[in-house]
Scaffold this active site. Structure first.
Site, PDB file in Angstrom:
ATOM      1  N   SER B 187       0.769  -1.298   0.202  1.00 38.45           N
ATOM      2  CA  SER B 187       0.017   0.002  -0.120  1.00 38.45           C
ATOM      3  C   SER B 187       0.724   1.228   0.009  1.00 38.45           C
ATOM      4  CB  SER B 187      -0.821   0.033   0.982  1.00 38.45           C
ATOM      5  OG  SER B 187      -1.491   1.123   1.319  1.00 38.45           O
ATOM      6  N   TRP B 190       2.364   1.588  -3.410  1.00 36.76           N
ATOM      7  CA  TRP B 190       1.427   1.987  -4.498  1.00 36.76           C
ATOM      8  C   TRP B 190       1.525   3.637  -4.708  1.00 36.76           C
ATOM      9  CZ3 TRP B 190      -3.185   4.986  -4.009  1.00 36.76           C
ATOM     10  CH2 TRP B 190      -4.021   4.818  -5.021  1.00 36.76           C
ATOM     11  N   HIS B 191       1.672   4.150  -3.401  1.00 34.28           N
ATOM     12  CA  HIS B 191       1.378   5.937  -3.335  1.00 34.28           C
ATOM     13  C   HIS B 191       2.850   6.471  -4.021  1.00 34.28           C
ATOM     14  CE1 HIS B 191      -1.406   5.276  -0.230  1.00 34.28           C
ATOM     15  NE2 HIS B 191      -1.659   5.974  -0.816  1.00 34.28           N
ATOM     16  N   GLY B 192       4.028   5.655  -4.150  1.00 37.67           N
ATOM     17  CA  GLY B 192       5.138   6.050  -4.854  1.00 37.67           C
ATOM     18  C   GLY B 192       6.494   5.326  -4.468  1.00 37.67           C
ATOM     19  N   PHE B 351      -0.904   9.973  -7.613  1.00 39.89           N
ATOM     20  CA  PHE B 351      -0.662   8.471  -7.248  1.00 39.89           C
ATOM     21  C   PHE B 351      -1.521   7.623  -8.135  1.00 39.89           C
ATOM     22  CE2 PHE B 351      -0.847  10.325  -2.846  1.00 39.89           C
ATOM     23  CZ  PHE B 351       0.332  10.409  -2.722  1.00 39.89           C
TER      24      PHE B 351
END
Lengths: 300, 351
Positions: B187, B190-192, B351
């Site tokens: 997770s 997933w944001h960067g 994102f």
């Protein structure tokens, strides 16, 4: 669906009426551009000193501190390009004009046609031949921001000009700090780095000086005092480039240049924020410029 | 991705109608940062013939209004203060930085949930119900509850397509711990591709560990203080602890790099935290600090009152006389127009 649309229309109606009222008010309220323009026309027969420039001069030059009748025609974000247009427009009208004070500050050689609509509406300038349909459609959204509109509607501050000058009453200590200075310079550096007009503005400034000389009017170049919080954060390369150009002009046209940017005679209490003088500072600065003019050896 | 997995797992049949499929994959409210929809939920609604429902449309408009208020008034105003503190954190005291981190917590919540409200409201105008994405997460009493209420469509996606295929909670404590860490780290990633997001994910995995290990992660399935006006003392303390832990993790999420995050935290834990927060962090703000804080308080009160609804103002003032209720909606519009500030990009667009 019909009932829904009727209800929606009824809900929107008060907004529409209010919007129309606000638009009417904003279009009829006198802006500082109109007040200063009308004031200049009213005093045209007596004015001998005219100050142009951006908000540094707009806030920092009190015309009442000069021995000769003076007028402040500087506006926030006013570029040298508009300084020139204003001077050219009013020279024929100002028969007694002897001096034009031109404020050249950190971003002055980089600012292009800012606030075009105001110069179009109040002075008839339209260099880029725009039709301003967005501005004409809504002053509320596209000329002033809603926040500024609110201030104008309920507290119209622009009515207090004397010879084109209103000034700031006190010091905004929230905006007089190292962090505020850093932020302000960063904002100006951003404008400067994105500008492609430096050469054009420089040549327009030079041509303004030539026109003034031809009309036997003495140009006085000034740089307004700024707080240490602002000065400490300036990009030295930009400052040096500005000074180098001004010194070239000074030598070429035998100009008076009064550089008060780092003047030690101004304390925090003389500033409104990091780069603008308040009334107290403006009076001090204006008296200094007046004494520069009095001591000037340039005579026609 | 879920569409393909669902077909592979025989949960749905492939959609043969090109137009219906196209509407599903390109449904505009979802395109940029909307809730992560499943074909099993959205496709049947697209295929079904819909009739205009005025009550649904009004509800949609109301949710859009609330979403715009959250974004333009709360998130963007908080952003100015949060940006000032995070961008110049070395110039401020610890207390100012704590306030900056709290403002960032409200910024990211109102920014993203505001967008989700706009997306859900817009879809409802077309008679389509999207998955709910936020359920008042800052009123959570523990981290497990927080993650059931924050970015619900992503959390449930990770649960269904990652956590459960990995074995979920079957196979003992070690399996649960491993799988929990995996989904939180993924997770974060997933944001960067930045260590800050990874640490943010790791911290949240750590926070949730006690409830995973002691099987208390499903203790708070209802809304806090359900049917009551105020929470109990214990609930208030639990909410404050959960919020503080979340804010601490947000520091990593917001920081440019790990070094900055640790430097920021070192100032927070210095003596300067005992000073009053400095007003100069509001220096570049569009609105006066008093206005910003007042708006934030009003927002929290309305969210609290409406916490048992789908969104805060879904039922707010429903029992009031129509002119009074409309005055309430008008005041929201006024706040948007007059207290909205310089437009800021939606955070989750990146994102």
């Amino acid at each position: 669906m019909k009932a829904f649309l009727n209800k929606l229309a009824l809900f929107i109606l008060p907004f529409l009426l209010l919007f129309l009222f606000i638009e009417y008010r904003l279009r009829t309220i006198k802006s500082s551009y109109e007040i200063k323009r009308d004031g200049l026309v009213a005093l045209q027969d007596s004015i001998q000193i005219l100050a142009v420039g951006n908000s540094h001069a707009g806030n920092g030059i009190d015309p009442m501190c000069f021995k000769l009748p003076a007028y402040n025609l500087a506006f926030g974000s006013q570029s040298i390009l508009y300084d020139k247009q204003l001077v050219l427009k009013y020279i024929p009208m100002l028969k007694k004009l002897k001096y034009v004070i031109i404020s050249i500050d950190y971003p002055s050689l980089y600012w292009g046609y800012e606030r075009e609509f105001f110069y179009y509406r109040y002075f008839g300038f339209n260099v880029n031949k725009r039709n301003f349909w967005k501005e004409r459609f809504s002053f509320f959204f596209n000329v002033y921001s809603p926040q500024v509109s609110l201030k104008y509607l309920f507290n119209h501050e622009n009515a207090k000009h004397t010879h084109g000058w209103a000034g700031q009453e006190s010091t905004d200590f929230l905006h007089l700090s190292e962090a505020a200075g850093k932020d302000r310079v960063a904002q100006l550096n951003n404008d400067i780095n994105h500008s492609k007009l430096h050469d054009f503005i420089s040549s327009e400034l030079e041509s303004l000086i030539v026109v003034l000389k031809q009309n036997k009017i003495t140009p006085i170049l000034i740089t307004s005092p700024c707080s240490k919080y602002f000065n400490n954060n300036l990009d030295k390369k930009i400052v040096d480039a500005n000074l180098s150009f001004i010194h070239q002009l000074q030598a070429k046209y035998n100009l008076i240049y009064f550089d008060a940017q780092h003047s030690s005679s101004f304390s925090d209490a003389d500033f409104f924020n990091v780069d603008h003088l308040n009334k107290q500072g403006a009076i001090k600065f204006s008296k200094q410029i007046d004494s520069v003019i009095s001591n000037s050896e340039v005579k026609y | 991705m879920s569409y393909v997995i669902d077909i592979y797992k025989n949960r749905i049949k492939p959609e043969k109608n090109f137009i219906s499929y196209s509407v599903f994959v390109s449904f505009f409210p979802l395109l940029v940062a909307g809730p992560i929809e499943r074909a099993t939920h959205l496709l049947p609604q697209i295929l079904k013939q819909r009739k205009f429902d005025s009550s649904k449309a009004i509800d949609g408009l109301r949710q859009i209004l609330w979403g715009v208020f959250k974004k333009v008034v709360i998130a963007d105003n908080c952003a100015e203060y949060a940006n000032a503190t995070f961008n110049h954190f070395t110039s401020f005291s610890g207390s100012t930085l704590i306030l900056g981190a709290v403002f960032f917590a409200f910024q990211i919540y109102c920014d993203f949930s505001g967008y989700s409200d706009i997306a859900l409201g817009t879809a409802r105008l077309f008679g389509i119900d999207l998955l709910r994405n936020f359920a008042f997460p800052y009123f959570s009493r523990d981290i497990a509850e927080f993650w059931r209420r924050w970015h619900i469509s992503l959390s449930s996606w990770f649960r269904d397509y990652l956590y459960i295929p990995l074995g979920g909670s079957k196979g003992g404590n070690w399996m649960k711990i491993r799988n929990t860490f995996i989904i939180f780290l993924v997770s974060g990633f997933w944001h960067g591709a930045n260590w800050t997001f990874l640490i943010w994910g790791f911290l949240n995995a750590l926070y949730i560990m006690p409830s995973i290990m002691f099987n208390t992660n499903r203790n708070h399935l209802d809304m806090v203080a359900q049917g009551r006006l105020l929470p109990t003392f214990k609930e208030s303390i639990n909410m404050m602890i959960t919020f503080s832990l979340t804010v601490f993790a947000w520091i990593f999420f917001r920081s440019v790099n790990v070094k900055q995050a640790f430097h920021f935290i070192s100032i927070v834990f210095s003596k300067s935290t005992f000073k009053l927060p400095e007003g100069r962090a509001f220096g570049g703000s569009t609105n006066h600090p008093f206005i910003i804080i007042s708006l934030l308080l009003v927002f929290i009160i309305i969210e609290w009152i409406g916490r048992e609804q789908q969104y805060a103002i879904a039922q707010f003032g429903k029992k009031w006389l129509l002119p009074i209720r409309w005055m309430f909606y008008y005041s929201i519009v006024f706040a948007i127009v007059f207290f909205g500030c310089k437009a800021q990009q939606f955070i989750y667009f990146q994102f």
